[in-house]
Design an enzyme around this catalytic site. Structure first.
Site, mmCIF file in Angstrom:
data_model
loop_
_atom_site.group_PDB
_atom_site.id
_atom_site.type_symbol
_atom_site.label_atom_id
_atom_site.label_comp_id
_atom_site.label_asym_id
_atom_site.label_seq_id
_atom_site.Cartn_x
_atom_site.Cartn_y
_atom_site.Cartn_z
ATOM 1 N N ASP A 281 0.818 -1.216 0.000
ATOM 2 C CA ASP A 281 0.000 0.000 0.000
ATOM 3 C C ASP A 281 0.851 1.264 0.000
ATOM 4 O O ASP A 281 0.387 2.333 -0.396
ATOM 5 C CB ASP A 281 -0.889 0.036 1.251
ATOM 6 C CG ASP A 281 -2.153 -0.792 1.093
ATOM 7 O OD1 ASP A 281 -2.254 -1.537 0.103
ATOM 8 O OD2 ASP A 281 -3.035 -0.679 1.959
ATOM 9 N N GLY B 242 -13.752 5.496 0.963
ATOM 10 C CA GLY B 242 -14.516 4.319 1.337
ATOM 11 C C GLY B 242 -14.769 4.446 2.832
ATOM 12 O O GLY B 242 -14.938 5.545 3.344
ATOM 13 N N ASN B 243 -14.769 3.319 3.563
ATOM 14 C CA ASN B 243 -14.832 3.436 5.021
ATOM 15 C C ASN B 243 -13.562 4.108 5.531
ATOM 16 O O ASN B 243 -13.577 4.867 6.488
ATOM 17 C CB ASN B 243 -15.009 2.063 5.673
ATOM 18 C CG ASN B 243 -15.389 2.175 7.140
ATOM 19 O OD1 ASN B 243 -16.248 2.963 7.512
ATOM 20 N ND2 ASN B 243 -14.743 1.393 7.976
ATOM 21 N N ASP C 141 -21.379 3.678 8.618
ATOM 22 C CA ASP C 141 -21.742 3.431 7.226
ATOM 23 C C ASP C 141 -22.330 4.691 6.602
ATOM 24 O O ASP C 141 -23.318 5.238 7.106
ATOM 25 C CB ASP C 141 -22.754 2.283 7.154
ATOM 26 C CG ASP C 141 -22.950 1.758 5.737
ATOM 27 O OD1 ASP C 141 -23.211 2.578 4.835
ATOM 28 O OD2 ASP C 141 -22.851 0.534 5.540
ATOM 29 N N GLY D 60 -15.630 3.236 -2.655
ATOM 30 C CA GLY D 60 -17.057 3.052 -2.423
ATOM 31 C C GLY D 60 -17.902 4.304 -2.364
ATOM 32 O O GLY D 60 -18.891 4.446 -3.091
ATOM 33 N N ILE D 61 -17.531 5.252 -1.495
ATOM 34 C CA ILE D 61 -18.289 6.493 -1.364
ATOM 35 C C ILE D 61 -18.028 7.399 -2.559
ATOM 36 O O ILE D 61 -18.952 7.969 -3.145
ATOM 37 C CB ILE D 61 -17.922 7.224 -0.058
ATOM 38 C CG1 ILE D 61 -18.180 6.338 1.155
ATOM 39 C CG2 ILE D 61 -18.709 8.525 0.065
ATOM 40 C CD1 ILE D 61 -17.621 6.892 2.453
ATOM 41 N N ASN E 284 -19.948 6.214 -5.612
ATOM 42 C CA ASN E 284 -21.392 5.969 -5.557
ATOM 43 C C ASN E 284 -22.242 7.057 -4.912
ATOM 44 O O ASN E 284 -23.465 7.029 -5.063
ATOM 45 C CB ASN E 284 -21.646 4.645 -4.819
ATOM 46 C CG ASN E 284 -21.123 3.450 -5.588
ATOM 47 O OD1 ASN E 284 -21.662 3.082 -6.620
ATOM 48 N ND2 ASN E 284 -20.041 2.853 -5.102
ATOM 49 N N GLU F 246 -8.266 -2.467 -7.276
ATOM 50 C CA GLU F 246 -7.014 -2.851 -6.629
ATOM 51 C C GLU F 246 -6.614 -4.286 -6.961
ATOM 52 O O GLU F 246 -5.423 -4.592 -7.073
ATOM 53 C CB GLU F 246 -7.139 -2.649 -5.116
ATOM 54 C CG GLU F 246 -7.250 -1.179 -4.733
ATOM 55 C CD GLU F 246 -7.570 -0.968 -3.268
ATOM 56 O OE1 GLU F 246 -6.623 -0.773 -2.487
ATOM 57 O OE2 GLU F 246 -8.761 -0.987 -2.905
#
Length: 410
Positions: free
Chosen positions: A145, A205-206, A278, A326-327, A330, A379
């Site tokens: 990473d 994302g999270n 979330d 993710g966020i 979307n 990824e």
């Protein structure tokens, strides 16, 4: 060539089997709750999705079950069909500036970095050893990473702490999400047809971080020595005054480790809203007018905008702003809230295009001074690409060595 991309956690194991270089996903597999008698194995192919509940005491058993399942489900006929395995490793320190072929030496080096990532590297190592035991002859690679951020200059990665902390303990900014940033950067260079593009990427994302990229290289990033630094996230606080740790430790009669755990697992969206980590729950509560949910989101957006503004100055202007993960991929609300606060830079959102979810799209208007894009990250593919690259390099080196030997002997 079939290549496996592996992402392991302390109680989970996720992987994809891809056909390369065609970039075709053959199967996706997720093992959850490893270490229990209620472990869940989910396997997804193009045609169907299977789920099983199994007793899986450890990662070694999980790997064996995974590979057996591939043969039983006739995804592959034999393990020998798998020609490469790429393992996501969170921390590569200053030792690794690129992905590395796994040997006894490189594995020992990864183990030496466990102090820098005590929650992640040990789990990565357990998974690597499990795969090496089952696939001892298979070409295996560690993909870090942190390597994408090794191009940062010292002025951006060093903290203004006693310098010997860095010299003795390697205390510095390492960043994270590097594999995602590398993939998105390469995508953007193709889209813009510009190798020297200046880009700010928001991986949301999270876990959430940002990265300033110049000519394909990371110049600065928001996560630091650990992923706790930077902007507020699902459960992480992001930047705070370090003195708060001692203060809360004394007031709450907690150890420093417990306070750090609170900052990692009970803060961010969850801590401020008191509802959830979330984003979907937070956005639903915002629609209902929940003030704590609104506040938790506003704090995050404000800090993200701060980083974007800072990186805009650092790069002396940018060619594009990119949202991913993710966020970022979307949530049209998340993107619009950020872009609206950047209007001073002349960036203009196309409300209709911004409705996109999970697909590549330019979401700004033609007269916007800065282009903003949604770019889905991948990824798993990026890991497979690195395995393919290093395997081809090794093959080419072998051919060169053979040619030199032939010429010398002849």
């Amino acid at each position: 060539m079939k290549i496996m991309s592996v992402n392991s956690g302390s109680s989970s194991l996720k992987f994809q089997l891809l056909e390369m270089p065609q970039q075709e996903v053959i199967v996706s597999v997720l093992f959850e709750r490893i270490g229990s008698n209620q472990a869940v194995l989910t396997m997804k192919t193009k045609d169907k999705k299977d789920k099983q509940v199994l007793e899986v005491p450890n990662h070694q058993t999980a790997v064996e079950l995974l590979l057996d399942a591939l043969i039983q489900k006739k995804v592959i006929n034999a393990l020998e069909e798998i020609e490469g395995v790429g393992h996501r490793v969170v921390q590569g320190g200053e030792i690794f500036s690129d992905s590395a072929v796994l040997t006894e030496k490189t594995l020992a080096q990864i183990e030496s970095l466990c102090d820098l990532a005590p929650l992640h590297n040990p789990a990565n190592i357990i998974s690597i050893k499990a795969f090496q035991k089952v696939l001892p002859q298979t070409f295996q690679v560690a993909v870090f990473d942190t390597t994408f951020h090794q191009s940062m200059p010292a002025v951006n990665f060093l903290y203004a702490t006693p310098y010997y902390w860095y010299q003795k303990y390697q205390i510095r900014k390492y960043g994270a999400h590097g594999t995602s940033y590398k993939y998105v950067t390469e995508q953007m260079q193709q889209i813009l047809a510009k190798d020297n593009a200046k880009i700010i990427i928001c991986h949301a994302g999270n876990g959430v971080s940002l990265c300033a990229v110049d000519s394909g290289k990371s110049v600065d990033t928001s996560m630091g020595f650990t992923p706790l630094e930077g902007v507020p996230m699902g459960t992480r606080s992001g930047n705070i005054d370090p003195a708060v740790v001692k203060f809360i430790s004394e007031k709450e009669n907690k150890t420093v480790a417990c306070v750090i755990d609170d900052l990692n697992k009970k803060s961010g969206y969850l801590g401020v809203s008191g509802i959830s980590n979330d984003t979907r729950d937070i956005l639903a509560s915002i629609k209902e007018g929940n003030q704590q949910a609104i506040l938790s989101h506003d704090i995050q957006v404000k800090r993200i905008v701060d980083y974007i503004a800072s990186y805009y100055v650092l790069l002396k202007g940018i060619d594009a702003l990119v949202f991913t993960a993710g966020i970022g991929e979307n949530s049209s609300f998340f993107r619009s809230e950020i872009i609206k606060r950047l209007s001073v830079l002349g960036i203009k959102l196309d409300e209709e295009k911004n409705k996109v979810k999970g697909k590549q799209e330019l979401i700004t208007t033609p007269d916007s001074t800065i282009k903003a894009f949604v770019i889905p990250t991948n990824e798993e593919l990026a890991i497979a690409q690195d395995v393919l690259r290093l395997k081809q390099n090794k093959t080419n080196q072998y051919k060169d060595d053979q040619q030199e030997c032939f010429c010398f002997c002849g």
